[in-house]
Structures are given as C-alpha cells and as structure tokens.
Design an enzyme around this catalytic site. Sequence first.
Site, PDB file in Angstrom:
ATOM      1  N   ASP A 273      -7.204  -1.376  -4.538  1.00 45.97           N
ATOM      2  CA  ASP A 273      -7.746  -1.147  -3.579  1.00 45.97           C
ATOM      3  C   ASP A 273      -8.982   0.375  -3.965  1.00 45.97           C
ATOM      4  O   ASP A 273     -10.432  -0.283  -3.866  1.00 45.97           O
ATOM      5  CB  ASP A 273      -7.309  -0.775  -1.878  1.00 45.97           C
ATOM      6  CG  ASP A 273      -6.870  -1.087  -1.631  1.00 45.97           C
ATOM      7  OD1 ASP A 273      -6.814  -2.410  -1.887  1.00 45.97           O
ATOM      8  OD2 ASP A 273      -5.786  -1.182  -0.535  1.00 45.97           O
TER       9      ASP A 273
ATOM     10  N   ASP B  19       0.829  -1.417   0.010  1.00 50.10           N
ATOM     11  CA  ASP B  19       0.098   0.266  -0.244  1.00 50.10           C
ATOM     12  C   ASP B  19       0.927   1.196  -0.294  1.00 50.10           C
ATOM     13  O   ASP B  19       2.499   0.935   0.469  1.00 50.10           O
ATOM     14  CB  ASP B  19      -0.802   0.015   1.440  1.00 50.10           C
ATOM     15  CG  ASP B  19      -2.269  -0.618   1.253  1.00 50.10           C
ATOM     16  OD1 ASP B  19      -2.117  -1.563   0.314  1.00 50.10           O
ATOM     17  OD2 ASP B  19      -2.528  -1.729   2.415  1.00 50.10           O
TER      18      ASP B  19
END
Length: 202
Positions: A179, A149
């Site tokens: 995401d 991330d």
Amino acid sequence: MALESRKRYWIVLSLLTLAIVADQVIKIAVKTSMQLGEGIMVFGDWFQIRFIENNGMAFGMELFGKLFLTSFRMVAVCFLIYYLMRLLRSTTKPFGYIVCVTLVLAGALGNLVDCLFYGEIFSSSWGQVAEFVPWGSGYGSFMEGRVVDMFYFPLFTWPEWMPLIGGDIFFGPVFNFADACISCSVVALLIFYRDIIFKVDE
C-alpha cells in the site's frame, strides 16, 4: 543523459523484485508470528505493528465482492505491466516517472499475491498464529485470500470540539508495504509528473 535502455530494464526489474520480496517477507513474518488483532508497540503509541487482514483494497477499503476485487487487481496488474513496457521503450519519459510506475506495479502485485494464494497456503490467524499448510488446505480458496496489513500510525487524536472529526484518530488505517509503495508513488506522480501521467508515446 538518459539511461541506456538495457540498464533501465535491469534497474526497473531489480526495484520491482526487491519491493515485492520486501512486501512478502514482512507479511509472512507478521502472519506466522502474530495472531489476528495482536499489536506491538514500536515507538510509543504513534507507531505500532498491528496485524489485521482485509478483503478489500488499499487501507482496508472494501467495494463489491472478493472475487471482483481480485479480478480487478489482475486486470490492473496486466495494464500496468503493459504500460511499464511501453515506458521502458520510450526515450522521452523521465526515469523518475518510470520508477513511480514500477512501484505502483510492485504494490499491486504484492497485494495480488495475498489474494490469489494466501487462502490456499495458510491456516487461519483467528485465535492462533497461522502456519503454512499443504496447498488447498488453508483458510480459503484460490483468489479468496485476505490481504495482510500491519503498519499503524495513530499519530494524534483530533480535539473533541472539532466538527465531524472530533475524537477521531488523525490517520486510522492499517496498511502494508505494498500500500505504501502505491500511495507514495501516486502522490509523487501527482506532484512531479501530473503533466504526463496519462500520456503514452505513440
């Protein structure tokens, strides 16, 4: 007029490929140029590139064990592929709906790649910049890779006087392109296509 069936297939395949490639390019660029926990200011304090890894689901959530989560992702991807193929054979579903489902699948596949392979092909990012390594000599085993991330938007902090959320960051999770594909598409589905979201042609 509905798009021709072949044209729809090619658009969906191209969109799926582009989204997965973009997701992986961003992740690999971050992982091979930053140490775990390192951050870069992009636009002041409100947009940062902050490299973290997680074992869990979207936005760093963690439920059950790593192998369960990877297996769940694999099942979800198989279902989404089946569902998307059904949609592409349909002549009644809006193409915008199909695009949203395609992006959900792209996001799920993007994060699944991390889980399946990153542990096998990358060295650890802890205290160093990760490198590609020979298959099987990475930081983890097959199905136990960690999701990369990097996008962090601490837009503002709630005033201290507010109950429960006072002092907390408005949007604290660090997330990735996959995401974003999933969450934005789900929001679009709920806003524009909630009447057909669970319907499949006979």
